[in-house]
Design an enzyme around this catalytic site. Structure first.
Site, PDB file in Angstrom:
ATOM      1  N   GLU A 102      37.704   6.518 -20.030  1.00  5.13           N
ATOM      2  CA  GLU A 102      38.924   6.599 -19.216  1.00  5.13           C
ATOM      3  C   GLU A 102      40.135   6.119 -20.014  1.00  5.13           C
ATOM      4  OE1 GLU A 102      37.077   4.526 -15.779  1.00  5.13           O
ATOM      5  OE2 GLU A 102      37.908   6.205 -14.646  1.00  5.13           O
ATOM      6  N   GLU A 145      29.299   6.000 -13.801  1.00  2.00           N
ATOM      7  CA  GLU A 145      29.518   5.168 -12.607  1.00  2.00           C
ATOM      8  C   GLU A 145      28.654   5.558 -11.411  1.00  2.00           C
ATOM      9  OE1 GLU A 145      31.782   6.297 -14.638  1.00  2.00           O
ATOM     10  OE2 GLU A 145      33.026   4.600 -15.242  1.00  2.00           O
TER      11      GLU A 145
END
Ligand code: NAD
Length: 698
Positions: free
Chosen positions: A106, A126
């Site tokens: 990210e 995640e």
């Protein structure tokens, strides 16, 4: 100590994240990175910035040591770091090598350019914790990589080598070497453009015409592939929002992230993540305990287990000496190993060359002397103490000094086995599960005299062959099978009282178990449980068993291998088909013992079976057989098809609450034929219930 090193490569500032072991974005690291970015931005000698990682990887993402601690949500947040990079007036380029996961990816998506080594693994894992990427991953990755590929990564959570992601705008370049050099070159090029760097991952993308159709299909697939995992569907919702305004998408992602954080599924999956790490720590075995080198492995017995055990080491590139008592058994064992590899080759998982390489590492023999140079010898011969005695005495005579002698016994007393040798400190249990080359779980059985070095070595080795190792003390059945016996007993009672095997299996499978107890028993062989019960009738006459399963076995219905068990099987098929003969057998049995069938609810089925696991687990904790409650959860998650999103039997019990768990057990005890002795809440649980505490807080 986390650090960010800055050096100058001519006019480019190279910032190196240095926070072992995975360059995680902990609080201190977040602060330091912002400071380093600010300094580089303010330095007139710097025209552009490159961010890279020290050691073997770019960044593994969040610092898991902060999970659940105030630092995790303290300012500055990862999103702040991303903003500083993104709005930097000087171009920022990520140079990616090794691994780039979660928050690491990210961060790189908020940079103005990205260069990766071809072999670097990138991913957003995640969802495996019941969450979704919470720092813009669901918004920026689809813009950079395209909707379909981004969905693959985000919804599966599986990492992919950078070389497979060359298409699209995720990477400006994928290189085979000198990733930092290539990143510096790109950074200079971007600086030369002269304007503020472009924020391309914020632009509204051109949505493909088929976008809605694609999203619909992926939702459908996720519902089927991952039932009861809301994170997968919410991840798709967040990705869908990336087709519109960036800020609105970011808001939705945040909102969904926090909603998921509160779900029991995410709670359970995060528990499992930490349980796996905790299991690697063995009481009385400090992290700096020396481990013995294992370069050559011996396996004794080439039956059902021996061949599979050997494959684990061959797969890891370790040579294996495989010793048998009989030529034909040896040949059969070798043929099975080969046919397993060839099946993998047919499925495209191995090349023909790899099959031959692995087979070449296997050294078959009928002579125990061949085991003399082995560093570790694993015995997998018949489950008979006299046979084990003979084998361990011979191993003691041939094995070199310092060799580890392991037994794969499922039920026998490891201390007795260790006593057959003059080196009980070198003897340990390595209880693999069938099929041994597939199942993740390894119970490492610690004998009374097993040395710390031997335990440390076996735990390390287990990880290197991809197993989840859990330490168990010595008792009949160790952790997993000891609990399973009571789960099976309850399943049999439920059928005795009025349920059908199909109903019991369906209820537990709907609840999340990979396979119901009757289908599982048919797969493993009903004769195994029969043999155990026959022993129990003598050793433990006070324990109640339904005799229904014995009647089934008396008919030779051992399960899939005989074409009939609790179900019937057509030749060559593993599909469990209901069998009227079994229905008749059950009716007759109930008649003979004077039981009239009653309606049994699915809820009762699930609770009696799962609470049976829980109560026996509490006894196992009391006796110190398991080191900690989370180890027991791990055994069930890795070895018994327990649903990950329920976190294991004791996490489930904690979600019910200890007080209510004990209360329910007392209700079961009071039922007619209720096995009151078993259902008396174990002292460990009773103490928790008195305080209202959970297994995992204790
Ligand atoms: P198996 O009968 O399939 O294989 C045992 C093999 O050992 C046979 O090929 C036999 O020829 C060989 N053998 C017997 N005596 C020997 C000797 N003195 N020297 C060399 N070889 C000898 O049995 P299995 O199912 O593979 O079980 C082996 C062990 O693994 C047992 O202790 C069992 O409890 C344990 N185990 C089995 C399972 C399972 O699901 N089958 C699971 C976990 C553990």
């Amino acid at each position: 100590m986390p650090k960010v090193h800055t050096r100058l490569d001519l006019d480019v500032a190279v910032l190196t994240l240095d926070n072992p072991p995975v360059n995680g974005f902990g609080l201190e690291q977040r602060r330091l990175l912002i400071e380093a970015l600010d300094q580089a931005a303010a330095d007139p000698a710097v025209r552009a910035i490159v961010v890279t990682g020290a050691g073997a990887l770019f960044s593994g993402g969040a610092d898991i040591r902060e999970f659940g601690k105030p630092e995790m949500i303290a300012s500055p947040h990862l999103l702040d770091v991303l903003q500083v990079a993104e709005y930097s007036a000087k171009p920022v380029v990520a140079a990616i090598h090794g691994t780039c996961m979660g928050g690491g990816l990210e961060f790189s998506l908020a940079c103005h350019g990205r260069v990766a080594l071809a072999g670097a693994l990138v991913g957003l894992p995640e969802v495996k914790l019941g969450l979704l990427p919470g720092s813009g991953g669901t918004q920026r990755l689809p813009r950079a990589l395209g909707l379909a590929r981004a969905l693959d990564l985000i919804v599966s959570g599986e990492p992919v080598p950078a070389a497979q992601l060359r298409e699209g705008a995720l990477f400006d370049a994928v290189v085979d070497e000198d990733v930092v050099g290539a990143a510096c070159a790109l950074a200079r090029q971007l600086a030369q453009a002269g304007q503020r760097p472009r924020l391309r991952e914020r632009e509204v993308p051109d949505a493909p015409a088929s976008a809605q159709e694609l999203l619909g299909a992926r939702r459908e697939l996720a519902r089927r592939q991952y039932p009861r995992q809301p994170a997968r569907l919410h991840a798709i919702d967040a990705v869908a929002a990336s087709l519109g305004d960036f800020e609105a998408g970011m808001e939705l992602e945040r909102w969904l992230f926090f909603a998921l954080l509160a779900t029991p599924e995410s709670h359970a999956m995060r528990h499992a993540f930490f349980a796996e790490r905790a299991a690697a720590h063995v009481r009385g075995v400090p992290a700096d305990t020396p481990v013995r080198p294992v370069r050559l492995v011996g396996v004794v017995g080439a039956g059902t287990m021996g061949g599979g055990i050997a494959m684990n080491f061959l797969n890891a590139g370790l040579p294996v000496v495989l010793v048998e008592a009989r030529q034909e058994a040896l040949e059969r064992g070798l043929a099975t190993v080969r046919s397993n590899y060839e099946a993998s080759a047919r499925r495209g998982r191995l090349s023909a060359e790899q099959v031959e390489q692995r087979m070449a590492l296997l050294r078959p023999s009928l002579d125990f002397e061949a085991l003399a140079p082995c560093d570790l010898i694993i015995e997998a011969v018949f489950e008979d103490l006299q046979v084990k005695r003979e084998v361990f005495q011979r191993l003691d005579a041939v094995a070199r000094e310092g060799a580890i002698l392991a037994s794969n016994t499922s039920t026998l007393d490891l201390d007795a086995i260790a006593g057959f040798t003059r080196r009980p400190a070198d003897v340990v249990g390595m209880h693999f599960f069938s099929p041994a080359n597939v199942m993740k779980l390894l119970e490492v059985v610690r004998g009374g005299q097993t040395s710390a070095q031997v335990l440390a070595t076996v735990m390390r080795l287990a990880r290197s062959i991809g197993k989840t190792a859990v330490v168990s003390g010595v008792c009949d059945g160790f952790i997993g099978n000891r609990m399973l016996e009571h789960y099976g007993r309850m399943a049999h009672f439920l059928v005795e009282e009025g349920a059908s095997p199909q109903q019991v299996d369906r209820a537990l499978e709907d609840w999340g178990m990979a396979m119901g107890p009757f289908r599982m028993s048919d797969l493993a062989g009903n004769d195994i449980g029969w043999a155990i019960r026959k022993r129990r009738y003598v050793d433990k006459p006070q324990v109640r068993y339904s005799r229904l399963a014995d009647r089934l076995c008396e008919l030779g219905r051992f399960g899939q291998k005989t074409g009939a068990g609790w179900y019937r099987y057509e030749s060559g098929s593993r599909e469990a088909l209901p069998d009227p003969e079994v229905d008749a057998l059950i009716r007759q049995y109930r008649h003979d013992i004077g039981v009239s069938a009653r309606a049994v609810s699915d809820r009762e089925i699930v609770e009696r079976c799962i609470y049976a696991l829980v109560n026996e687990a509490a006894r196992i904790l009391e006796e110190g057989i398991a080191q900690r409650a989370s180890d027991i959860d791990m055994v069930y998650l890795a070895g018994y098809g327990f649903p990950l999103w329920r976190g294991g039997p004791l996490m489930w019990a904690d979600m019910q609450g200890s007080y209510m768990s004990a209360r329910r057990m007392r209700e079961f005890a009071a039922q007619p034929g209720g096995d009151a002795a078993f259902w008396e809440p174990a002292p460990w649980l009773a103490r928790l219930a008195a305080r209202g505490a959970g297994f995992h807080e204790a």
